[in-house]
Design an enzyme around this catalytic site. Structure first.
Site, PDB file in Angstrom:
ATOM      1  N   HIS A  46     -34.849 -63.875   9.333  1.00  0.00           N
ATOM      2  CA  HIS A  46     -34.265 -63.334  10.551  1.00  0.00           C
ATOM      3  C   HIS A  46     -35.333 -63.265  11.631  1.00  0.00           C
ATOM      4  O   HIS A  46     -36.526 -63.148  11.357  1.00  0.00           O
ATOM      5  CB  HIS A  46     -33.664 -61.957  10.294  1.00  0.00           C
ATOM      6  CG  HIS A  46     -32.360 -62.012   9.563  1.00  0.00           C
ATOM      7  ND1 HIS A  46     -31.548 -60.912   9.375  1.00  0.00           N
ATOM      8  CD2 HIS A  46     -31.707 -63.048   8.981  1.00  0.00           C
ATOM      9  CE1 HIS A  46     -30.465 -61.258   8.711  1.00  0.00           C
ATOM     10  NE2 HIS A  46     -30.540 -62.552   8.455  1.00  0.00           N
ATOM     11  N   GLU A  97     -36.220 -61.023  13.674  1.00  0.00           N
ATOM     12  CA  GLU A  97     -37.048 -59.815  13.722  1.00  0.00           C
ATOM     13  C   GLU A  97     -38.243 -59.927  12.779  1.00  0.00           C
ATOM     14  O   GLU A  97     -39.371 -59.559  13.129  1.00  0.00           O
ATOM     15  CB  GLU A  97     -36.214 -58.584  13.346  1.00  0.00           C
ATOM     16  CG  GLU A  97     -35.044 -58.315  14.269  1.00  0.00           C
ATOM     17  CD  GLU A  97     -33.751 -58.926  13.754  1.00  0.00           C
ATOM     18  OE1 GLU A  97     -32.685 -58.342  13.991  1.00  0.00           O
ATOM     19  OE2 GLU A  97     -33.816 -59.997  13.107  1.00  0.00           O
ATOM     20  N   CYS A 101     -30.088 -56.191  11.043  1.00  0.00           N
ATOM     21  CA  CYS A 101     -29.394 -55.835   9.811  1.00  0.00           C
ATOM     22  C   CYS A 101     -30.185 -54.725   9.117  1.00  0.00           C
ATOM     23  O   CYS A 101     -31.281 -54.363   9.549  1.00  0.00           O
ATOM     24  CB  CYS A 101     -29.255 -57.053   8.899  1.00  0.00           C
ATOM     25  SG  CYS A 101     -30.828 -57.619   8.182  1.00  0.00           S
ATOM     26  N   CYS A 127     -33.736 -55.801   8.020  1.00  0.00           N
ATOM     27  CA  CYS A 127     -34.666 -55.905   9.143  1.00  0.00           C
ATOM     28  C   CYS A 127     -35.027 -54.524   9.673  1.00  0.00           C
ATOM     29  O   CYS A 127     -36.170 -54.289  10.086  1.00  0.00           O
ATOM     30  CB  CYS A 127     -34.065 -56.761  10.254  1.00  0.00           C
ATOM     31  SG  CYS A 127     -33.998 -58.532   9.863  1.00  0.00           S
TER      32      CYS A 127
END
Length: 236
Positions: A61, A63, A93, A96
Site C-alpha cells: 500500500h 502508505e 486500511c 496501514c
C-alpha cells in the site's frame, strides 16, 4: 485573474507532479478506483521550505511505501522534527494504520496530518478501529474539502497553461457524507453512510441511514450540512 501559465519551470516539484487526468480519476469522491494515490509534503524542522512529491500503490500500500522510503533515506533519526501532510485518495486500511502508529511511536518528533478523499471499506470494523486509533494517538484525519482540492491542484498537478483555477468541482455533499461517516468512526458510532454501485452503468450511490445514536452524539451543524436535520423556522 488566473495565470496564463502552467506550473513554473523553476518549481522544483514540477517533475514530481501528477497529470490532471490522474488527479481526477484518483481523487473523485464518487469514483471507487481500487488503486490509491498519495500526495505528500514534508517540512523539516524550522525550515520554511516544503518538499512535495507523490506515490502510488505497488505490491505494498502507498502508505507503507512512503514510510519505508522515508526511513531508508537516512534523514530521519529518533530526534528529528518534521511535519508531514498526506492527501490520500483512500483512507488507510487497518494494517496501514498500525504501521503508521508504529512509525510515529519510533519518531516522536514527527507530526502527521492526513486528508482523505474517500473512506476505504468503512463498514469493516477493523478499518474503523484503525482510523479511530490513529486519531487517538494524535494523528489528524480529515476528509478533503473544496479548499484541499484547490490546494492539491495548484501544488501537485501539472495543470495546463491558464488552468490554475480550474480544478475539478465535485459536489460538496459527497465530501460532507464522508466527513459525517468519519465523525461516526471517531466517536465509535455504527456506520451511517451506505455506498452502492450499479456495475452496468458504473454509477455510485450514496445514502445515509442514521440511527438514534447519530442524532444524539453528532453536532447539529454536521447534521444540518448533510440534510439529516432541517433548520428550525421561527414562528411570527
Amino acid at each position: 485573474m488566473a495565470s496564463e501559465k502552467g506550473p513554473s519551470n523553476k518549481d522544483y516539484t514540477l517533475r514530481r507532479r501528477i497529470e490532471p487526468w490522474e488527479f481526477e480519476v484518483f481523487f473523485d469522491p464518487q469514483e471507487l478506483r481500487k488503486e490509491a494515490c498519495l500526495l505528500y509534503e514534508i517540512k523539516w524542522g524550522a525550515s520554511s521550505k516544503t518538499w512535495r512529491s507523490s506515490g502510488k500503490n505497488t505490491t505494498n500500500h502507498v502508505e507503507v511505501n512512503f514510510l519505508e522510503k522515508l526511513t531508508s533515506e537516512g534523514r530521519l533519526g529518533p530526534s528529528t522534527c518534521c511535519s508531514i501532510t498526506w492527501f490520500l485518495s483512500w483512507s488507510p486500511c487497518w494494517e496501514c494504520s498500525m504501521a503508521i502508529r508504529e512509525f510515529l511511536s519510533q519518531h516522536p518528533g514527527v507530526t502527521l496530518i492526513i486528508f482523505v478523499a474517500r473512506l476505504f471499506q468503512h463498514m469493516d470494523r477493523r478499518n474503523r478501529q484503525g482510523l479511530k486509533d490513529l486519531v487517538t494517538s494524535g494523528v489528524t484525519v480529515r476528509v478533503m474539502s473544496v479548499s484541499e482540492y484547490c490546494y492539491c491542484w495548484e501544488n501537485f498537478v501539472n495543470y495546463p497553461p491558464g488552468k490554475a483555477a480550474q480544478w475539478p468541482r465535485y459536489p460538496p455533499r459527497w465530501m460532507l457524507m464522508y466527513a459525517l461517516e468519519l465523525y461516526c468512526i471517531i466517536l465509535g458510532l455504527p456506520p451511517c453512510l451506505k455506498i452502492s454501485r450499479r456495475h452496468q452503468k458504473q454509477l455510485t450511490f450514496f445514502s445515509l441511514t442514521p440511527q438514534y445514536c447519530h442524532y444524539k452524539m453528532i453536532p447539529p451543524y454536521i447534521l444540518l450540512a448533510t440534510g439529516l436535520l432541517q433548520p428550525s423556522v421561527p414562528w411570527r
